[in-house]
Design a protein around this motif. Structure first.
Motif, PDB file in Angstrom:
ATOM      1  N   VAL A 166       0.859  -1.183   0.000  1.00  0.00           N
ATOM      2  CA  VAL A 166       0.000   0.000   0.000  1.00  0.00           C
ATOM      3  C   VAL A 166       0.898   1.236   0.000  1.00  0.00           C
ATOM      4  CG1 VAL A 166      -1.676   1.332   1.337  1.00  0.00           C
ATOM      5  CG2 VAL A 166      -1.886  -1.162   1.184  1.00  0.00           C
ATOM      6  N   ASN A 167       0.614   2.177  -0.886  1.00  0.00           N
ATOM      7  CA  ASN A 167       1.459   3.352  -1.050  1.00  0.00           C
ATOM      8  C   ASN A 167       0.872   4.557  -0.334  1.00  0.00           C
ATOM      9  OD1 ASN A 167       3.233   5.301  -1.921  1.00  0.00           O
ATOM     10  ND2 ASN A 167       2.485   5.360  -4.024  1.00  0.00           N
ATOM     11  N   GLN A 168       1.566   5.029   0.695  1.00  0.00           N
ATOM     12  CA  GLN A 168       1.143   6.228   1.416  1.00  0.00           C
ATOM     13  C   GLN A 168       1.961   7.453   1.013  1.00  0.00           C
ATOM     14  OE1 GLN A 168       1.208   5.345   5.641  1.00  0.00           O
ATOM     15  NE2 GLN A 168      -0.779   4.328   5.563  1.00  0.00           N
ATOM     16  N   THR A 169       2.724   7.353  -0.056  1.00  0.00           N
ATOM     17  CA  THR A 169       3.534   8.467  -0.524  1.00  0.00           C
ATOM     18  C   THR A 169       2.900   9.067  -1.781  1.00  0.00           C
ATOM     19  OG1 THR A 169       4.991   7.348  -2.137  1.00  0.00           O
ATOM     20  CG2 THR A 169       5.495   7.063   0.202  1.00  0.00           C
ATOM     21  N   THR A 170       3.523  10.122  -2.288  1.00  0.00           N
ATOM     22  CA  THR A 170       3.021  10.766  -3.501  1.00  0.00           C
ATOM     23  C   THR A 170       3.679  10.213  -4.759  1.00  0.00           C
ATOM     24  OG1 THR A 170       4.651  12.540  -3.245  1.00  0.00           O
ATOM     25  CG2 THR A 170       2.475  12.898  -2.282  1.00  0.00           C
ATOM     26  N   ASP A 171       4.609   9.282  -4.592  1.00  0.00           N
ATOM     27  CA  ASP A 171       5.332   8.709  -5.731  1.00  0.00           C
ATOM     28  C   ASP A 171       4.630   7.428  -6.188  1.00  0.00           C
ATOM     29  OD1 ASP A 171       7.198   7.512  -7.510  1.00  0.00           O
ATOM     30  OD2 ASP A 171       8.856   8.539  -6.496  1.00  0.00           O
ATOM     31  N   ILE A 172       4.125   7.424  -7.424  1.00  0.00           N
ATOM     32  CA  ILE A 172       3.385   6.265  -7.930  1.00  0.00           C
ATOM     33  C   ILE A 172       4.275   5.048  -8.155  1.00  0.00           C
ATOM     34  CG2 ILE A 172       1.628   7.715  -9.011  1.00  0.00           C
ATOM     35  CD1 ILE A 172       3.029   7.228 -11.692  1.00  0.00           C
ATOM     36  N   SER A 173       5.590   5.237  -8.088  1.00  0.00           N
ATOM     37  CA  SER A 173       6.523   4.127  -8.287  1.00  0.00           C
ATOM     38  C   SER A 173       6.772   3.326  -7.011  1.00  0.00           C
ATOM     39  CB  SER A 173       7.870   4.652  -8.812  1.00  0.00           C
ATOM     40  OG  SER A 173       7.712   5.340 -10.023  1.00  0.00           O
ATOM     41  N   ALA A 174       6.233   3.786  -5.907  1.00  0.00           N
ATOM     42  CA  ALA A 174       6.532   3.157  -4.622  1.00  0.00           C
ATOM     43  C   ALA A 174       6.089   1.698  -4.568  1.00  0.00           C
ATOM     44  CB  ALA A 174       5.890   3.957  -3.487  1.00  0.00           C
ATOM     45  N   THR A 175       4.867   1.414  -4.995  1.00  0.00           N
ATOM     46  CA  THR A 175       4.352   0.039  -4.913  1.00  0.00           C
ATOM     47  C   THR A 175       5.149  -0.926  -5.780  1.00  0.00           C
ATOM     48  OG1 THR A 175       2.103   0.663  -4.264  1.00  0.00           O
ATOM     49  CG2 THR A 175       2.366  -1.438  -5.381  1.00  0.00           C
ATOM     50  N   PRO A 176       5.300  -0.675  -7.092  1.00  0.00           N
ATOM     51  CA  PRO A 176       6.083  -1.609  -7.904  1.00  0.00           C
ATOM     52  C   PRO A 176       7.557  -1.624  -7.525  1.00  0.00           C
ATOM     53  CG  PRO A 176       5.512   0.329  -9.195  1.00  0.00           C
ATOM     54  CD  PRO A 176       4.713   0.402  -7.921  1.00  0.00           C
ATOM     55  N   GLY A 177       8.084  -0.469  -7.088  1.00  0.00           N
ATOM     56  CA  GLY A 177       9.492  -0.402  -6.710  1.00  0.00           C
ATOM     57  C   GLY A 177       9.817  -1.302  -5.536  1.00  0.00           C
ATOM     58  N   MET A 178       8.991  -1.262  -4.504  1.00  0.00           N
ATOM     59  CA  MET A 178       9.213  -2.107  -3.331  1.00  0.00           C
ATOM     60  C   MET A 178       8.874  -3.565  -3.620  1.00  0.00           C
ATOM     61  SD  MET A 178      10.538  -0.747  -0.613  1.00  0.00           S
ATOM     62  CE  MET A 178      10.005  -1.848   0.701  1.00  0.00           C
ATOM     63  N   LEU A 179       7.759  -3.799  -4.299  1.00  0.00           N
ATOM     64  CA  LEU A 179       7.338  -5.177  -4.579  1.00  0.00           C
ATOM     65  C   LEU A 179       8.403  -5.956  -5.342  1.00  0.00           C
ATOM     66  CD1 LEU A 179       5.107  -7.323  -4.477  1.00  0.00           C
ATOM     67  CD2 LEU A 179       4.185  -6.352  -6.593  1.00  0.00           C
ATOM     68  N   SER A 180       9.067  -5.292  -6.276  1.00  0.00           N
ATOM     69  CA  SER A 180      10.076  -5.968  -7.089  1.00  0.00           C
ATOM     70  C   SER A 180      11.333  -6.323  -6.293  1.00  0.00           C
ATOM     71  CB  SER A 180      10.467  -5.079  -8.280  1.00  0.00           C
ATOM     72  OG  SER A 180      11.091  -3.879  -7.832  1.00  0.00           O
ATOM     73  N   GLN A 181      11.517  -5.718  -5.128  1.00  0.00           N
ATOM     74  CA  GLN A 181      12.740  -5.918  -4.351  1.00  0.00           C
ATOM     75  C   GLN A 181      12.556  -6.844  -3.144  1.00  0.00           C
ATOM     76  OE1 GLN A 181      15.484  -4.847  -5.455  1.00  0.00           O
ATOM     77  NE2 GLN A 181      15.247  -2.905  -6.517  1.00  0.00           N
ATOM     78  N   MET A 182      11.334  -7.155  -2.782  1.00  0.00           N
ATOM     79  CA  MET A 182      11.088  -7.849  -1.528  1.00  0.00           C
ATOM     80  C   MET A 182      11.188  -9.371  -1.627  1.00  0.00           C
ATOM     81  SD  MET A 182       7.956  -5.428  -0.173  1.00  0.00           S
ATOM     82  CE  MET A 182       7.801  -6.221   1.411  1.00  0.00           C
ATOM     83  N   GLY A 183      11.074  -9.902  -2.828  1.00  0.00           N
ATOM     84  CA  GLY A 183      11.130 -11.357  -2.981  1.00  0.00           C
ATOM     85  C   GLY A 183      12.496 -11.943  -2.668  1.00  0.00           C
ATOM     86  N   HIS A 184      13.546 -11.242  -3.052  1.00  0.00           N
ATOM     87  CA  HIS A 184      14.903 -11.767  -2.893  1.00  0.00           C
ATOM     88  C   HIS A 184      15.290 -12.002  -1.438  1.00  0.00           C
ATOM     89  CE1 HIS A 184      19.435 -11.629  -3.278  1.00  0.00           C
ATOM     90  NE2 HIS A 184      19.091 -12.598  -4.081  1.00  0.00           N
ATOM     91  N   PRO A 185      15.144 -11.003  -0.544  1.00  0.00           N
ATOM     92  CA  PRO A 185      15.514 -11.263   0.851  1.00  0.00           C
ATOM     93  C   PRO A 185      14.669 -12.354   1.506  1.00  0.00           C
ATOM     94  CG  PRO A 185      14.462  -9.102   0.626  1.00  0.00           C
ATOM     95  CD  PRO A 185      14.755  -9.592  -0.744  1.00  0.00           C
ATOM     96  N   LEU A 186      13.408 -12.489   1.117  1.00  0.00           N
ATOM     97  CA  LEU A 186      12.575 -13.550   1.674  1.00  0.00           C
ATOM     98  C   LEU A 186      13.039 -14.927   1.199  1.00  0.00           C
ATOM     99  CD1 LEU A 186       8.810 -12.473   1.721  1.00  0.00           C
ATOM    100  CD2 LEU A 186      10.242 -13.185   3.636  1.00  0.00           C
ATOM    101  N   ALA A 187      13.398 -15.000  -0.083  1.00  0.00           N
ATOM    102  CA  ALA A 187      13.908 -16.264  -0.619  1.00  0.00           C
ATOM    103  C   ALA A 187      15.237 -16.620   0.042  1.00  0.00           C
ATOM    104  CB  ALA A 187      14.075 -16.154  -2.131  1.00  0.00           C
ATOM    105  N   GLU A 188      16.093 -15.629   0.237  1.00  0.00           N
ATOM    106  CA  GLU A 188      17.373 -15.873   0.910  1.00  0.00           C
ATOM    107  C   GLU A 188      17.166 -16.319   2.358  1.00  0.00           C
ATOM    108  OE1 GLU A 188      19.749 -12.325   0.521  1.00  0.00           O
ATOM    109  OE2 GLU A 188      20.945 -13.272  -1.054  1.00  0.00           O
TER     110      GLU A 188
END
Length: 218
Positions: free
Chosen positions: A49-71
């Motif tokens: 959920v994006n609480q900022t004014t930047d529309i890139s926040a949701t895809p930007g974070m989502l694309s980065q979160m899988g790797h640390p969880l897999a590790e």
């Protein structure tokens, strides 16, 4: 003598207040009982959920979160599969998706747990003498079998640019702001914020998943 005793009492009282204040401000440790009992093996990362004014926040974070969880030792439901499934069911926004009942998410994706995330900071900010890029988020891991929260945490990352003297600061900040805007520095910083958010190990991190050789050691 009376003044010395009075001063001593005041000093002792002040010291006690400082100790109590320090104890009260310390971050509470997480109770891992439910996490250990649930033993989740697979995780569905819901669009943040994006609480900022930047529309890139949701895809930007989502694309980065899988790797640390897999590790960390968890099987992560592929983001492409998740996105297409939600789209076909008419769910296009994170705010709509997080309303889906836990039992329904488990039925559709077969995951043991889901990660609910909120992005609170994302983007670059120009402050005359410096330029700052910041990414911050909070998250909770929910057991899709019971709906209970297994873990919650926060993570952030900050990058700041400035010069040595006033003129240098002004030039450096302006150049950094333009460079950050053109290169989307927040996206790269989101990787660090995700690693900090999803760090593993007590007192407040995630537990190792079953695919990790360290599973069960924490």
């Amino acid at each position: 003598m009376m003044n010395i005793r009075t001063s001593f009492r005041i000093l002792a009282s002040a010291s006690l207040m400082l100790v109590l204040s320090a104890c009260g401000s310390s971050e509470p440790k997480i109770d891992y009982t439910a996490f250990r009992d649930a033993k989740p093996r697979s995780v569905l990362i819901l669009p943040p959920v994006n609480q900022t004014t930047d529309i890139s926040a949701t895809p930007g974070m989502l694309s980065q979160m899988g790797h640390p969880l897999a590790e960390a030792g968890y099987y992560v439901i592929p983001a492409a599969v998740e996105s297409e499934t939600f789209r076909q069911n008419g769910l296009d926004t994170p705010n709509d998706i997080i309303q889906v009942p836990a039992a329904k998410l488990r039925q559709i994706f077969g995951a043991d747990a889901a990660l609910y995330t909120t992005v609170t900071q994302y983007g670059s900010h120009y402050h005359v003498v410096d330029s700052t890029v910041s990414v911050a988020a909070s998250a909770k891991l929910v057991d899709l079998r019971t709906g209970s929260v297994l873990w919650s945490g926060t993570g952030s990352a900050v990058q700041q640019s400035s010069g040595g003297n006033l003129l240098g600061m002004l030039v450096s900040a302006a150049v950094s702001q333009v460079a950050n805007s053109l290169s989307d520095a927040s996206y790269g910083l989101a990787a660090q914020a995700s690693r900090n958010l999803l760090a593993v190990g007590p007192p407040n991190g995630l537990l190792y998943g079953p695919r990790s050789p360290k599973y069960g050691t924490d």
